[in-house]
Design a protein around this motif. Structure first.
Motif, mmCIF file in Angstrom:
data_model
loop_
_atom_site.group_PDB
_atom_site.id
_atom_site.type_symbol
_atom_site.label_atom_id
_atom_site.label_comp_id
_atom_site.label_asym_id
_atom_site.label_seq_id
_atom_site.Cartn_x
_atom_site.Cartn_y
_atom_site.Cartn_z
ATOM 1 N N TYR A 20 31.167 -15.155 -5.788
ATOM 2 C CA TYR A 20 30.162 -14.165 -6.782
ATOM 3 C C TYR A 20 29.804 -14.902 -8.053
ATOM 4 O O TYR A 20 30.719 -16.176 -8.171
ATOM 5 N N GLY A 21 28.704 -14.408 -8.775
ATOM 6 C CA GLY A 21 28.570 -15.593 -10.483
ATOM 7 C C GLY A 21 28.011 -16.715 -10.084
ATOM 8 O O GLY A 21 26.800 -16.147 -9.151
ATOM 9 N N GLU A 22 27.680 -17.526 -11.097
ATOM 10 C CA GLU A 22 26.512 -18.935 -10.704
ATOM 11 C C GLU A 22 27.034 -19.671 -9.296
ATOM 12 O O GLU A 22 27.620 -19.639 -8.692
ATOM 13 N N PRO A 23 25.549 -20.472 -8.309
ATOM 14 C CA PRO A 23 25.252 -21.089 -7.761
ATOM 15 C C PRO A 23 26.841 -21.687 -6.966
ATOM 16 O O PRO A 23 27.133 -22.397 -6.265
ATOM 17 N N ASP A 24 27.114 -22.619 -8.463
ATOM 18 C CA ASP A 24 28.151 -23.925 -8.267
ATOM 19 C C ASP A 24 29.992 -22.963 -7.860
ATOM 20 O O ASP A 24 31.006 -23.637 -7.332
ATOM 21 N N ALA A 25 29.245 -21.737 -8.331
ATOM 22 C CA ALA A 25 30.464 -20.819 -8.285
ATOM 23 C C ALA A 25 30.911 -20.716 -6.721
ATOM 24 O O ALA A 25 32.297 -20.418 -6.293
ATOM 25 N N ILE A 26 30.111 -19.856 -6.094
ATOM 26 C CA ILE A 26 29.746 -19.908 -4.804
ATOM 27 C C ILE A 26 29.911 -21.100 -4.115
ATOM 28 O O ILE A 26 30.549 -21.218 -2.626
ATOM 29 N N ALA A 27 29.302 -22.266 -4.385
ATOM 30 C CA ALA A 27 29.211 -23.579 -3.694
ATOM 31 C C ALA A 27 30.949 -24.160 -3.676
ATOM 32 O O ALA A 27 31.737 -24.238 -2.661
#
Length: 280
Positions: free
Chosen positions: A231-238
């Motif tokens: 969840y959250g920002e794209p970098d965290a999902i990556a």
């Protein structure tokens, strides 16, 4: 039999179980996701939405995308019917089909007038009645017994919404050479509280509580959420994608959990594509 190249990251076509989009919207969405960079798109199935009929339309609308059923419910069609349909799609579009099969839940069997029985025996019988295939078949498998069956009878497995430790367990059970697809719940832009609420709902399903316990997690949404939801920002999902790849997954399928309308989810997933496919 050669397994298609799925790439590291694929995505579910985010068709909701209620208020599904018009059929003409699905091919346009698949093209949008392919243009965003996804090489593999997965589809779900529920009453009124046949996964294999849907793939017939989507395969024609695209040129190179690999499509997988995630998953085709075995109570929806006889094993020989499923085999014939999948074989036809494979011959029409060689190398672009992965048939995912799932035993589902007792209510799904009851809705067709049949007894659920022992899920392992039921799945074994179903796969045995399908003739040998030139396309890959994988099984929805969240527990060690179904994973072992997938390693024995199929070309791989697809556990879903579980922590990376469960992916590592799945790889150990399957062994090398089998396709391991990890379904990762994604909620781009969501807060932690929103993700906790999603996990809380899933904990009501007994299979989920058992699966996360095997991976060493308590059935506590607040302690579990960071392990099972990106969840959250794209970098965290990556980061979460890379954790499953490092744990032994060959491919991570992003499972949108936002609850938004179809068009909004498609755009959200398209924007997420560059970040999600960052190298490990």
């Amino acid at each position: 039999m050669q397994i298609p190249s799925l790439g590291r990251v694929g995505v579910y076509l985010p068709v909701p179980f209620t208020d599904p989009p018009a059929p003409r919207e699905l091919p346009a969405a698949a093209v949008r996701l392919a243009d965003a960079g996804y090489g593999t798109i997965w589809t779900n199935e529920f009453p009124g939405k046949d996964a294999l009929v849907q793939l017939a339309v989507l395969l024609e609308a695209t040129e190179r995308v690999v499509f997988g059923t995630g998953v085709a419910n075995i109570w929806t069609r006889d094993a020989r019917t499923a085999a014939a349909a999948a074989e036809f799609l494979h011959r029409a579009h060689p190398g672009r089909l992965v048939l995912g099969l799932g035993v589902g839940y007792p209510q799904q069997a009851a809705d067709t007038g049949r007894e659920y029985g022992d899920p392992l025996a039921t799945m074994r019988d179903y796969v045995d009645r399908m003739r040998p295939a030139e396309y890959p078949r994988i099984l929805a498998a969240n527990g060690p017994k179904m994973l072992a069956l997938a390693g024995e009878l199929a070309d791989g497995a697809m556990p879903a919404m579980l922590p990376p430790e469960a992916t590592a367990l799945a790889r150990r059970v399957l062994g090398p050479g089998k396709l391991l697809v990890a379904g990762l719940a994604v909620m781009p832009g969501a807060s932690r509280a929103e993700a906790v609420a999603r996990v809380t709902g899933t904990l009501g399903q007994p299979w989920f509580a058992r699966a996360v316990a095997r991976a060493g997690y308590p059935a506590d949404a607040d302690r579990l959420v960071d392990a099972v939801v990106a969840y959250g920002e794209p970098d965290a999902i990556a980061v979460k994608v890379r954790e499953h790849l490092a744990a032994g997954a060959d491919h991570v399928a992003l499972l949108p959990q936002s609850g938004s309308d179809f068009a909004t989810d498609v755009e959200m997933l398209a924007r997420l594509a560059p970040a999600a496919d960052q190298p490990i």
